[in-house]
Enzyme design. Structure first.
Site, mmCIF file in Angstrom:
data_model
loop_
_atom_site.group_PDB
_atom_site.id
_atom_site.type_symbol
_atom_site.label_atom_id
_atom_site.label_comp_id
_atom_site.label_asym_id
_atom_site.label_seq_id
_atom_site.Cartn_x
_atom_site.Cartn_y
_atom_site.Cartn_z
ATOM 1 N N ASP A 1 -10.503 1.041 -49.077
ATOM 2 C CA ASP A 1 -11.622 1.216 -48.138
ATOM 3 C C ASP A 1 -11.112 1.077 -46.702
ATOM 4 O OD1 ASP A 1 -14.185 1.712 -47.275
ATOM 5 O OD2 ASP A 1 -14.892 -0.348 -47.549
ATOM 6 N N GLY B 1 -23.071 -5.361 -43.191
ATOM 7 C CA GLY B 1 -22.551 -4.288 -44.025
ATOM 8 C C GLY B 1 -23.296 -4.224 -45.334
#
Length: 593
Positions: A415, A296
């Site tokens: 998120d 990520g």
């Protein structure tokens, strides 16, 4: 030619006359010596010495003259023979005389004619005729070694037979014959050829095997090198042996903000989430990294082994220290542990290849994220209800504050998306990745950073895209999470089988924005055009799917004040599950897993 021969003949007759006269004189001398043999011995010995010497000299002279004469005769005969030239046939037919002129060649000015038959190493016979025009070539053609084998090279042999003759066209007729080919030679040749093929094949296979072995060794060495480079520590069952060994790679604290300094302010001794501080400082030395399972913006996630159990290791780079600190602080919050929140083990700071690594250890789930799970398989109504209700349970636990002496503050995720939700083996889900989460502490301002537009753009709510969100109000952040959860429910329902059909997996707004949209792309679609993911018409004929579609519309409403809170969403999902015959619900209202 007669003129040239006349002087030579006269010379020869003179030599012959001289030799005959000399012979007669010698014979007379010998006869007279024999007649005087009766004289006394002393005078005979004294008088005989000189004549004997003269006799020996005459005999030697006679022999030399005879040799000279014979040499002259041979030389004359050879000259006459050398000057004689012949005509020879040059063809491969058995009878060259009857062939037409264009097919039969004639060799002129030849010393000798020859015809031959040659057999090569494979038993093939060839015939030929020809002539020899130079004296130097005679020993090579017309010798007495017929039926002889040619000079042998490696695994080759042959035979030939040449007949030479003198006279015009004497090499016409049949060709000379060769002895029959022995069977053992043919067998030997065949055996040699077979052996050569076997040796060649074995050589090729040997070279191929050698190349494969070299490649395997190189790959093995490279893999071991990479493994040693990526694994800074090894797990040992015997901890005394582990800490006493010097061969292991030791991990040391690095950086200005060490783990000890940070833990003194934000960590407890074990009453909250995670392990006690003393144990956490040694985590990196007890974990063996196995393989990377995800990447990520912050770094990567690795599967590791810790005391024989599989764990997930989230590795941050030193530039993402703030995210690591925030996630460590959220996970370490008292009373955060919940069945639908990712289990936290501990955090550590290590040094690897002269760079600082920040670790977060959590539970490991082999099925991976909800994003991957939806790609792999379609869902039944029961599976869909379990997934959505378990996410709602985790969201309720995050958003709600628990009051008490050491209570839990309310937390906004900020998120929320399908990639940050992990799937258990029993089908339930857990919420993960709290790098952007915010805690609501009483009488304390919200720590949201300088940039309010954080997270994944595709899942951002309209008020965040339009920058109308009130950052001083924690309720605004919770409503933004509800909007993101509505998009996740749409992703799950899209993969649910309804009417015997399920759509392929797609991310929200896949049909109106690019794969990596920007803020302006999402703002135009979500805020200006007020567009939301499309809901198939066939869902209206399914009671459960119709109820889910209504719940989604309320959760992604453009007005944040209209959106349902997490607890209301959970109760609505429970009622929809109880009303559906496809979902198995117990007497206590809980869905069977």
């Amino acid at each position: 030619m007669a003129t040239n021969m006349f002087p030579k003949t006269i010379i020869f007759i003179l030599f012959l006359t001289i030799c005959q006269g000399t012979n007669a004189a010698i014979k007379d001398k010998i006869q007279s010596d024999e007649n005087n043999a009766d004289t006394d011995t002393n005078s005979e010995i004294r008088e005989k010495t000189v004549p004997d010497l003269e006799l020996m000299q005459n005999r030697n002279q006679h022999h030399r003259m005879m040799n000279t004469i014979q040499s002259i005769r041979r030389h004359s005969k050879t000259k006459r023979r050398m000057k004689k030239r012949y005509k020879c046939y040059v063809c491969e037919s058995s009878d060259c005389h009857n062939l037409p002129e264009e097919a039969s060649h004639i060799c002129t000015n030849a010393l000798q004619c020859w015809k031959s038959r040659v057999r090569d190493a494979f038993g093939v016979e060839t015939v030929s005729r020809g002539c020899t025009t130079q004296h130097d070539h005679l020993p090579f053609y017309c010798n007495n070694y017929a039926h002889s084998s040619s000079p042998k090279k490696r695994d080759t042999s042959g035979q030939y037979n040449i007949e030479c003759c003198v006279g015009d066209y004497c090499n016409n007729g049949t060709f000379p014959e060769l002895p029959p080919l022995p069977n053992d030679d043919h067998d030997a040749t065949h055996i040699n050829s077979t052996r050569n093929y076997i040796v060649l094949t074995l050589g090729m296979f040997g070279a191929l095997i050698a190349i494969v072995m070299i490649v395997c060794v190189v790959l093995y060495i490279r893999r071991r090198t990479d493994h040693k480079r990526m694994v800074p520590s090894r797990t040992k069952h015997d901890q005394d042996t582990y800490y006493a060994g010097d061969e292991l790679l030791r991990v040391t604290s690095a950086g200005d903000s060490t783990l000890r300094e940070y833990m003194q302010h934000s960590m407890t001794s074990g009453s909250g989430g995670g392990l006690p501080l003393l144990i956490q400082r040694t985590l990196s030395k007890q974990v063996t990294l196995m393989n990377c399972i995800g990447k990520g913006r912050y770094g990567g996630v690795w599967r590791g082994i810790w005391h024989g159990e599989q764990v997930a290791v989230k590795i941050f780079s030193s530039r993402d220290e703030e995210s690591w600190k925030r996630e460590t602080e959220i996970y370490s919050t008292i009373l955060l542990r919940h069945e639908n929140i990712l289990g936290y083990i501990g955090s550590d700071m290590t040094s690897h290849n002269s760079s600082t690594q920040l670790w977060v250890l959590t539970h490991y789930y082999p099925l991976g994220s909800l994003y991957d799970h939806l790609h792999r398989s379609a869902l039944s109504h029961h599976d869909m209800a379990i997934i959505c209700l378990s996410i709602a349970n985790g969201l309720v636990h995050l958003h709600n504050e628990i009051f008490g002496t050491k209570g839990k503050p309310a937390i906004a995720h900020r998120d929320l998306k399908s990639k940050n939700i992990l799937v258990r083996e029993n089908g339930t889900c857990v919420i993960a990745d709290f790098g952007l989460a915010v805690m609501h502490k009483p009488n304390a301002p919200l720590d949201i950073g300088s940039n309010p537009r954080v997270g994944t753009k595709r899942y951002m709510s309209p008020e965040i895209l339009d920058q109308r969100i009130n950052l001083n109000c924690f309720e605004s952040l919770r409503r933004a999470d509800v909007y993101s959860f509505a998009l996740i429910m749409w992703e799950v329902c899209r993969r649910t089988i309804s009417g015997g059909f399920a759509e392929e997996y797609k991310v929200p707004y896949y049909d109106v924005v690019p794969s990596d949209p920007g803020f302006e792309d999402m703002r135009k679609v979500v805020v200006i055009d007020s567009y939301r993911p499309s809901i198939p018409n066939r869902w209206s004929s399914d009671n459960l799917m119709d109820g889910m579609s209504k719940l989604m519309r309320e959760c992604w409403h453009p007005n944040a004040n209209v959106r349902l809170p997490a607890l209301r969403i959970k109760k609505t999902l429970q009622k929809l599950a109880e009303a559906s015959s496809d979902v198995k619900v117990g007497y206590d209202g809980e869905i069977y897993v």
